[in-house]
Design a protein around this motif. Structure first.
Motif, PDB file in Angstrom:
ATOM      1  N   ARG A 127       0.817  -1.220   0.000  1.00  0.00           N
ATOM      2  CA  ARG A 127       0.000   0.000   0.000  1.00  0.00           C
ATOM      3  C   ARG A 127       0.850   1.270   0.000  1.00  0.00           C
ATOM      4  O   ARG A 127       0.580   2.207  -0.745  1.00  0.00           O
ATOM      5  N   ASN A 128       1.863   1.313   0.842  1.00  0.00           N
ATOM      6  CA  ASN A 128       2.571   2.565   1.090  1.00  0.00           C
ATOM      7  C   ASN A 128       3.850   2.747   0.276  1.00  0.00           C
ATOM      8  O   ASN A 128       4.320   3.875   0.129  1.00  0.00           O
ATOM      9  N   GLN A 129       4.427   1.646  -0.243  1.00  0.00           N
ATOM     10  CA  GLN A 129       5.672   1.763  -1.011  1.00  0.00           C
ATOM     11  C   GLN A 129       5.535   1.260  -2.444  1.00  0.00           C
ATOM     12  O   GLN A 129       5.953   1.933  -3.376  1.00  0.00           O
ATOM     13  N   TYR A 130       4.963   0.066  -2.621  1.00  0.00           N
ATOM     14  CA  TYR A 130       4.916  -0.527  -3.959  1.00  0.00           C
ATOM     15  C   TYR A 130       3.935   0.193  -4.878  1.00  0.00           C
ATOM     16  O   TYR A 130       4.264   0.466  -6.032  1.00  0.00           O
ATOM     17  N   PHE A 131       2.720   0.488  -4.400  1.00  0.00           N
ATOM     18  CA  PHE A 131       1.751   1.188  -5.252  1.00  0.00           C
ATOM     19  C   PHE A 131       2.281   2.543  -5.722  1.00  0.00           C
ATOM     20  O   PHE A 131       2.234   2.834  -6.921  1.00  0.00           O
ATOM     21  N   PRO A 132       2.801   3.390  -4.815  1.00  0.00           N
ATOM     22  CA  PRO A 132       3.282   4.698  -5.285  1.00  0.00           C
ATOM     23  C   PRO A 132       4.502   4.625  -6.205  1.00  0.00           C
ATOM     24  O   PRO A 132       4.812   5.594  -6.899  1.00  0.00           O
ATOM     25  N   ALA A 133       5.183   3.482  -6.243  1.00  0.00           N
ATOM     26  CA  ALA A 133       6.414   3.363  -7.029  1.00  0.00           C
ATOM     27  C   ALA A 133       6.170   2.983  -8.489  1.00  0.00           C
ATOM     28  O   ALA A 133       7.112   2.954  -9.273  1.00  0.00           O
ATOM     29  N   VAL A 134       4.921   2.678  -8.852  1.00  0.00           N
ATOM     30  CA  VAL A 134       4.628   2.235 -10.220  1.00  0.00           C
ATOM     31  C   VAL A 134       3.524   3.092 -10.829  1.00  0.00           C
ATOM     32  O   VAL A 134       2.811   3.800 -10.127  1.00  0.00           O
ATOM     33  N   LYS A 135       3.406   2.987 -12.160  1.00  0.00           N
ATOM     34  CA  LYS A 135       2.267   3.588 -12.853  1.00  0.00           C
ATOM     35  C   LYS A 135       1.139   2.570 -12.769  1.00  0.00           C
ATOM     36  O   LYS A 135       1.284   1.429 -13.220  1.00  0.00           O
ATOM     37  N   LEU A 136       0.014   2.971 -12.191  1.00  0.00           N
ATOM     38  CA  LEU A 136      -1.098   2.050 -11.957  1.00  0.00           C
ATOM     39  C   LEU A 136      -2.217   2.249 -12.967  1.00  0.00           C
ATOM     40  O   LEU A 136      -2.588   3.378 -13.291  1.00  0.00           O
ATOM     41  N   PHE A 137      -2.729   1.125 -13.431  1.00  0.00           N
ATOM     42  CA  PHE A 137      -3.838   1.087 -14.375  1.00  0.00           C
ATOM     43  C   PHE A 137      -4.905   0.167 -13.797  1.00  0.00           C
ATOM     44  O   PHE A 137      -4.577  -0.865 -13.203  1.00  0.00           O
ATOM     45  N   VAL A 138      -6.162   0.537 -13.961  1.00  0.00           N
ATOM     46  CA  VAL A 138      -7.249  -0.276 -13.418  1.00  0.00           C
ATOM     47  C   VAL A 138      -8.288  -0.562 -14.496  1.00  0.00           C
ATOM     48  O   VAL A 138      -8.407   0.162 -15.481  1.00  0.00           O
ATOM     49  N   ILE A 139      -9.014  -1.631 -14.266  1.00  0.00           N
ATOM     50  CA  ILE A 139     -10.235  -1.922 -15.012  1.00  0.00           C
ATOM     51  C   ILE A 139     -11.330  -2.035 -13.962  1.00  0.00           C
ATOM     52  O   ILE A 139     -11.177  -2.739 -12.964  1.00  0.00           O
ATOM     53  N   ARG A 140     -12.402  -1.315 -14.207  1.00  0.00           N
ATOM     54  CA  ARG A 140     -13.529  -1.321 -13.269  1.00  0.00           C
ATOM     55  C   ARG A 140     -14.613  -2.255 -13.782  1.00  0.00           C
ATOM     56  O   ARG A 140     -14.786  -2.425 -14.983  1.00  0.00           O
ATOM     57  N   ASN A 141     -15.362  -2.826 -12.839  1.00  0.00           N
ATOM     58  CA  ASN A 141     -16.480  -3.702 -13.213  1.00  0.00           C
ATOM     59  C   ASN A 141     -17.734  -2.861 -13.443  1.00  0.00           C
ATOM     60  O   ASN A 141     -17.685  -1.627 -13.394  1.00  0.00           O
ATOM     61  N   GLU A 142     -18.849  -3.517 -13.674  1.00  0.00           N
ATOM     62  CA  GLU A 142     -20.100  -2.809 -13.972  1.00  0.00           C
ATOM     63  C   GLU A 142     -20.587  -1.963 -12.800  1.00  0.00           C
ATOM     64  O   GLU A 142     -21.366  -1.033 -12.975  1.00  0.00           O
ATOM     65  N   ASP A 143     -20.086  -2.253 -11.593  1.00  0.00           N
ATOM     66  CA  ASP A 143     -20.445  -1.454 -10.413  1.00  0.00           C
ATOM     67  C   ASP A 143     -19.467  -0.297 -10.182  1.00  0.00           C
ATOM     68  O   ASP A 143     -19.525   0.362  -9.148  1.00  0.00           O
ATOM     69  N   GLU A 144     -18.550  -0.092 -11.142  1.00  0.00           N
ATOM     70  CA  GLU A 144     -17.538   0.965 -11.065  1.00  0.00           C
ATOM     71  C   GLU A 144     -16.510   0.731  -9.964  1.00  0.00           C
ATOM     72  O   GLU A 144     -15.807   1.651  -9.552  1.00  0.00           O
ATOM     73  N   ARG A 145     -16.416  -0.497  -9.487  1.00  0.00           N
ATOM     74  CA  ARG A 145     -15.387  -0.857  -8.503  1.00  0.00           C
ATOM     75  C   ARG A 145     -14.195  -1.427  -9.252  1.00  0.00           C
ATOM     76  O   ARG A 145     -14.341  -2.004 -10.331  1.00  0.00           O
TER      77      ARG A 145
END
Length: 147
Positions: free
Chosen positions: A45-63
């Motif tokens: 959460r605090n080191q790995y996520f901020p260290a990369v470019k993040l891309f997401v795919i959301r489901n039909e509920d926008e989660r």
């Protein structure tokens, strides 16, 4: 299926990403003990996520159903909620990493057989192996590259 690049990592987004990570890890990383998951959670959460470019795919509920993290030359992380697996999110992310970002390398835990088989199916080849992960923990890592 739309890929969204995250521009800003709010606490809410970090928490949602961490839920996807943890649920995915619990369903696929059977070699990890509870204390291993608890060890990695704050690092992710605090080191790995901020260290990369993040891309997401959301489901039909926008989660967030799946996410991918890229560094300059590697697909660093790709996680899909267990209930969302088999819908092609991983393939879409890998195609995007290769064709839009020119990223051909990925590391995978040797004991994560589903992920290893997935990457082989996507055309990756093993180019190396380490006995331990980047934290020095005894989880062998396979280095793969797409031709």
């Amino acid at each position: 299926m739309e890929i969204e690049k995250l521009q800003f990592l709010s606490d809410k987004i970090l928490d949602e990403l961490l839920i996807v990570w943890e649920n995915s890890v619990r369903s696929s990383h059977h070699f990890l003990k509870e204390e291993d998951i608890e060890y990695f959670k704050p690092l992710v959460r605090n080191q790995y996520f901020p260290a990369v470019k993040l891309f997401v795919i959301r489901n039909e509920d926008e989660r967030i159903a799946a996410f991918m993290g890229l560094s300059d030359d590697m697909l660093e992380m790709l996680f899909v909620l267990p209930e969302e697996q088999g819908k092609g999110y991983g393939k879409v992310f890998v195609d995007y990493a290769i064709n839009k970002c020119n990223i051909y390398k990925v590391d995978v835990n040797e004991d994560n057989e589903r992920a290893y088989r997935f990457y082989l199916h996507m055309g990756y080849k093993v180019i190396g192996r380490n006995e331990s992960d980047s934290s020095g923990k005894p989880f062998p890592i396979l280095h793969l590259q797409h031709p």
